[in-house]
Design a protein around this motif. Structure first.
Motif, short mmCIF file in Angstrom:
data_model
loop_
_atom_site.label_atom_id
_atom_site.label_comp_id
_atom_site.label_asym_id
_atom_site.label_seq_id
_atom_site.Cartn_x
_atom_site.Cartn_y
_atom_site.Cartn_z
N ALA A 18 1.04 -1.22 -0.14
CA ALA A 18 -0.08 -0.04 0.05
C ALA A 18 0.92 1.33 0.08
O ALA A 18 0.54 2.17 -0.61
CB ALA A 18 -0.83 0.05 1.29
N VAL A 23 -1.78 3.76 -1.86
CA VAL A 23 -2.94 3.62 -1.89
C VAL A 23 -3.35 3.01 -0.39
O VAL A 23 -2.54 2.53 0.40
CB VAL A 23 -3.93 2.49 -2.70
CG1 VAL A 23 -3.61 3.09 -4.11
CG2 VAL A 23 -3.10 1.06 -2.77
N ILE A 26 -6.33 -1.87 3.20
CA ILE A 26 -7.83 -2.09 3.81
C ILE A 26 -7.83 -3.56 4.02
O ILE A 26 -8.05 -4.68 3.32
CB ILE A 26 -9.00 -1.84 3.01
CG1 ILE A 26 -9.20 -0.40 2.48
CG2 ILE A 26 -10.21 -2.13 3.60
CD1 ILE A 26 -10.10 0.06 1.42
N VAL A 69 -13.76 0.42 1.11
CA VAL A 69 -13.31 0.13 -0.17
C VAL A 69 -13.99 1.25 -1.32
O VAL A 69 -13.07 1.82 -2.06
CB VAL A 69 -13.76 -1.24 -0.73
CG1 VAL A 69 -13.18 -1.44 -2.08
CG2 VAL A 69 -13.09 -2.26 0.13
N ALA A 72 -12.29 4.39 -0.81
CA ALA A 72 -10.76 4.37 -1.24
C ALA A 72 -10.95 4.48 -2.83
O ALA A 72 -10.05 5.13 -3.52
CB ALA A 72 -9.93 3.27 -0.62
N TYR A 78 -7.18 1.13 -4.08
CA TYR A 78 -7.23 0.50 -2.65
C TYR A 78 -6.36 -0.96 -2.54
O TYR A 78 -6.39 -1.25 -3.88
CB TYR A 78 -8.52 0.17 -2.10
CG TYR A 78 -9.44 -0.70 -3.05
CD1 TYR A 78 -9.37 -1.84 -3.20
CD2 TYR A 78 -10.31 -0.03 -4.07
CE1 TYR A 78 -10.32 -2.86 -4.03
CE2 TYR A 78 -11.04 -0.88 -4.79
CZ TYR A 78 -10.93 -2.10 -4.77
OH TYR A 78 -11.72 -3.13 -5.59
#
Ligand code: ADP
Length: 182
Positions: A18, A23, A26, A69, A72, A78
């Motif tokens: 990430a 991003v 999650i 989600v 993002a 994401y």
């Protein structure tokens, strides 16, 4: 989306990837554990499932994960970890995400054999003490993975979305291999 058994390194790789991809990471497991920690109604219901290694009911997971989600995706993308975790979740997530133009693009399967997974989980249990890291619950979580989550490998392979990366390499090498695979 990162797909892999407990102990395959989804959490570690999720954070690293990430950051590299810029991003949000999650993680359904992290989101659920935060609800338990905060003592919310959702957390109170989820707790018994988490502690026994069973899957939390789909409605709870969707209520928690989907808004994150969608937000993002709207902001640029994401990296999902731990969700979807069954074919039923994948089908439902696909419908809901496609409707919002937020559908999954790639799935990376972090593959590893059971001995490696069990060893890593027991090490983590000794070090950190997550409530679902006891030998008995670990065995259950590995069984739940085989029964509920492993079918997603074929599900996404059939759709041409799957990439596979060997999880039994040093952390840095797994990250680079995933980035190449993407
Ligand atoms: P691990 O990768 O070690 O399995 P996670 O943090 O991903 O750990 O998940 C921990 C627990 O959270 C699971 O055993 C399950 O009870 C619950 N959980 C996480 N994601 C989901 C999901 N998508 N659906 C149902 N339960 C989930």
């Amino acid at each position: 989306m990162l797909l892999g058994a407990p102990g395959s390194g989804k959490g570690t790789q999720g954070e690293r990837l990430a950051r590299r991809l810029d991003v949000p990471h999650i993680s359904s497991g992290d989101l659920l554990r935060a609800e338990v920690r905060d003592g919310t109604a959702l957390g109170t219901t989820a707790r018994g499932y988490l502690d026994s290694g069973r899957l939390v009911p789909d409605d709870l997971v969707f209520d928690l994960v989907l808004p994150a989600v969608l937000a993002a995706a709207e902001a640029g993308g994401y990296l999902l970890d731990g969700f979807p975790r069954s074919v039923a979740q994948a089908v439902r997530a696909d419908q809901l995400l496609t409707r919002s133009g937020a559908e999954l693009q790639r799935v990376v399967f972090l593959s590893a054999d059971d001995d490696l997974l069990a060893g890593r989980l027991l090490e983590r249990a000794a070090a950190a003490g997550r409530s679902d890291d006891t030998a008995e619950v670990i065995a259950d979580r590995l069984r739940v993975f085989e029964r509920e989550t492993r079918p997603l490998v074929e599900h996404y392979r059939a759709r041409g979305m799957l990439r596979e990366v060997a999880a039994d390499q040093p952390v840095e090498e797994v990250t680079e291999a995933v980035l190449r695979a993407l």
